[in-house]
Design a protein around this motif. Structure first.
Motif, PDB file in Angstrom:
ATOM      1  N   VAL A 118      18.884  20.981   8.041  1.00 40.18           N
ATOM      2  CA  VAL A 118      18.924  21.850   9.214  1.00 40.18           C
ATOM      3  C   VAL A 118      17.569  21.868   9.911  1.00 40.18           C
ATOM      4  O   VAL A 118      16.560  22.272   9.313  1.00 40.18           O
ATOM      5  N   ALA A 119      17.541  21.416  11.153  1.00 31.10           N
ATOM      6  CA  ALA A 119      16.360  21.549  12.005  1.00 31.10           C
ATOM      7  C   ALA A 119      16.451  22.877  12.742  1.00 31.10           C
ATOM      8  O   ALA A 119      17.540  23.425  12.939  1.00 31.10           O
ATOM      9  N   LEU A 163      16.457  24.222  19.481  1.00 33.79           N
ATOM     10  CA  LEU A 163      17.000  23.119  20.277  1.00 33.79           C
ATOM     11  C   LEU A 163      15.967  22.030  20.520  1.00 33.79           C
ATOM     12  O   LEU A 163      16.297  20.836  20.529  1.00 33.79           O
ATOM     13  N   ALA A 164      14.713  22.389  20.690  1.00 34.87           N
ATOM     14  CA  ALA A 164      13.682  21.393  20.973  1.00 34.87           C
ATOM     15  C   ALA A 164      13.512  20.393  19.839  1.00 34.87           C
ATOM     16  O   ALA A 164      13.004  19.283  20.047  1.00 34.87           O
ATOM     17  N   ALA A 165      13.948  20.775  18.632  1.00 39.12           N
ATOM     18  CA  ALA A 165      13.819  19.886  17.475  1.00 39.12           C
ATOM     19  C   ALA A 165      14.944  18.862  17.392  1.00 39.12           C
ATOM     20  O   ALA A 165      14.894  17.962  16.552  1.00 39.12           O
ATOM     21  N   ALA A 166      15.963  18.979  18.249  1.00 36.72           N
ATOM     22  CA  ALA A 166      17.149  18.127  18.138  1.00 36.72           C
ATOM     23  C   ALA A 166      16.838  16.630  18.288  1.00 36.72           C
ATOM     24  O   ALA A 166      17.333  15.828  17.495  1.00 36.72           O
ATOM     25  N   GLN A 199      23.599  16.627   9.170  1.00 35.85           N
ATOM     26  CA  GLN A 199      22.441  16.990  10.000  1.00 35.85           C
ATOM     27  C   GLN A 199      22.857  17.997  11.057  1.00 35.85           C
ATOM     28  O   GLN A 199      23.750  17.737  11.871  1.00 35.85           O
ATOM     29  N   LEU A 200      22.202  19.157  11.045  1.00 40.67           N
ATOM     30  CA  LEU A 200      22.496  20.232  11.981  1.00 40.67           C
ATOM     31  C   LEU A 200      21.211  20.689  12.658  1.00 40.67           C
ATOM     32  O   LEU A 200      20.111  20.442  12.165  1.00 40.67           O
ATOM     33  N   VAL A 201      21.382  21.400  13.769  1.00 42.96           N
ATOM     34  CA  VAL A 201      20.287  22.124  14.402  1.00 42.96           C
ATOM     35  C   VAL A 201      20.702  23.582  14.481  1.00 42.96           C
ATOM     36  O   VAL A 201      21.759  23.906  15.037  1.00 42.96           O
ATOM     37  N   LYS A 202      19.884  24.460  13.908  1.00 45.42           N
ATOM     38  CA  LYS A 202      20.165  25.895  13.950  1.00 45.42           C
ATOM     39  C   LYS A 202      19.585  26.468  15.239  1.00 45.42           C
ATOM     40  O   LYS A 202      18.395  26.309  15.523  1.00 45.42           O
ATOM     41  N   LEU A 203      20.428  27.127  16.013  1.00 49.21           N
ATOM     42  CA  LEU A 203      20.021  27.611  17.327  1.00 49.21           C
ATOM     43  C   LEU A 203      19.867  29.128  17.380  1.00 49.21           C
ATOM     44  O   LEU A 203      19.314  29.653  18.360  1.00 49.21           O
ATOM     45  N   VAL A 204      20.330  29.835  16.387  1.00 55.16           N
ATOM     46  CA  VAL A 204      20.208  31.308  16.335  1.00 55.16           C
ATOM     47  C   VAL A 204      19.495  31.695  15.053  1.00 55.16           C
ATOM     48  O   VAL A 204      19.877  31.212  13.976  1.00 55.16           O
TER      49      VAL A 204
END
Length: 342
Positions: A314-315, A318-321, A337-342
């Motif tokens: 988990v990144a 959003l800027a890490a996507a 692979q995910l991006v955590k946004l909250v």
């Protein structure tokens, strides 16, 4: 209405994708019209297919448009609704793209679905609806059940075994009484595949420099040969599997990550497809929506019961996507692979 961060496709890659192909912008979220809902994304899914969409080469789907929000699966929460079937607080899954918020025309069939998510015993965490209990899981299910069609006791293999598709494939195959052998990159991933996912064996392809030596390792791990194989990678891995697959073996082809940067991915001995009378079938899971309810019911049950324990990388933010996406293409992620946004 909230301000919305978005990542756009700024340019098409020439060879390997780079961070310069993406652009981060901030925009105003438009007011809702009748039939629309506003979703705050909690997680963004990063998947190998996105690299193919970045190219304008002919493919099974239209290319990602330049200057538009990158395509991608999302899970999140409805924060405002002007549609009678959705209310604030509903947890939903959709294709909201690389952005913090999405305005969704919820009247369109299939664009947004409610899910039951939780972190307690017997529940499915929200993020897993982008992995084991989502598109990657259904991909594994379709390839195994509809193409490979294994019988109890048969040996099946899968490349990228520690990933979101591979881990689900292993659980589904074990539930059908198969011997399951994974192929993954690195000792840590192979240990996870055997010890946490319950595979019978896992081969670290990084220990081998060519298809011949990898083939010998497959022979040792699959003494009865290979009855069915799920391919995510191509290249040396597929060559090695072809040399060990049994007559009338079946291959479900879903990914060719070895060729996603535009390089050719030749087969060394394509005649094996004929001499072994192999059934090889490529597929795109979004073209088989009729199986999703059946597949998801089984997958959610496996996750809720603990028989499938998917791992996530988990990144944060959003800027890490972009960097997380580029790392995934090089195998730096472990599991989904995910991006955590909250």
């Amino acid at each position: 209405m909230p301000r919305n961060q978005q990542i756009l496709l700024a340019s098409r890659p020439e060879g390997e994708a780079t961070a310069s192909n993406f652009k981060l912008v901030t925009t105003d979220t438009p007011a809702l019209r009748d039939g629309q809902v506003l979703v705050r994304h909690h997680y963004l899914s990063l998947d190998p297919y996105m690299r193919g969409r970045m190219s304008d080469a002919k493919s099974y789907a239209a290319p990602q448009a330049l200057g538009e929000v990158m395509i991608g699966g999302t899970v999140g929460e409805v924060v405002e609704s002007r549609h009678p079937k959705f209310a604030p607080g509903d947890k939903v899954v959709g294709m909201g793209g690389w952005q913090d918020y999405a305005v969704v025309d919820a009247a369109q069939p299939g664009v947004l679905s409610k899910v039951q998510a939780g972190d307690g015993p017997g529940q499915v965490p929200l993020s897993h609806y982008l992995g084991a209990a989502g598109m990657p899981g259904v991909t594994a299910w379709y390839g195994l059940v509809k193409i490979i069609e294994p019988k109890p006791g048969q040996t099946v293999t899968v490349s990228a075994a520690s990933g979101a598709v591979g881990s689900a494939y292993g659980a589904l195959a074990k539930a059908r009484g198969c011997r399951v052998v994974g192929i993954a990159g690195g000792k840590e991933k192979c240990d996870y595949v055997v010890n946490d996912l319950g595979f019978d064996a896992c081969i670290d392809y990084k220990q081998y420099t060519d298809a011949g030596s990898l083939s010998k390792a497959l022979k040792a791990a699959c003494p009865d040969g290979i009855h069915g194989h799920f391919e995510n990678v191509g290249g040396m891995v597929l060559d090695a599997v072809l040399s060990r697959i049994n007559a009338h073996g079946r291959i479900a082809l879903c990914g060719m990550i070895a060729g996603y940067n535009g390089a050719p991915v030749p087969l060394t001995y394509p005649q094996l497809l004929l001499t072994q009378r192999i059934r090889l079938e490529g597929f795109i899971v979004s073209e088989h929506m009729e199986v999703w309810p059946e597949a998801l019911k089984e997958l959610v049950g496996l996750v809720a019961s603990g028989k499938l324990r998917p791992r996530e990388t988990v990144a944060s933010g959003l800027a890490a996507a972009p960097e997380a996406f580029l790392g995934m293409l090089k195998g730096r992620n472990f599991g989904k692979q995910l991006v955590k946004l909250v």
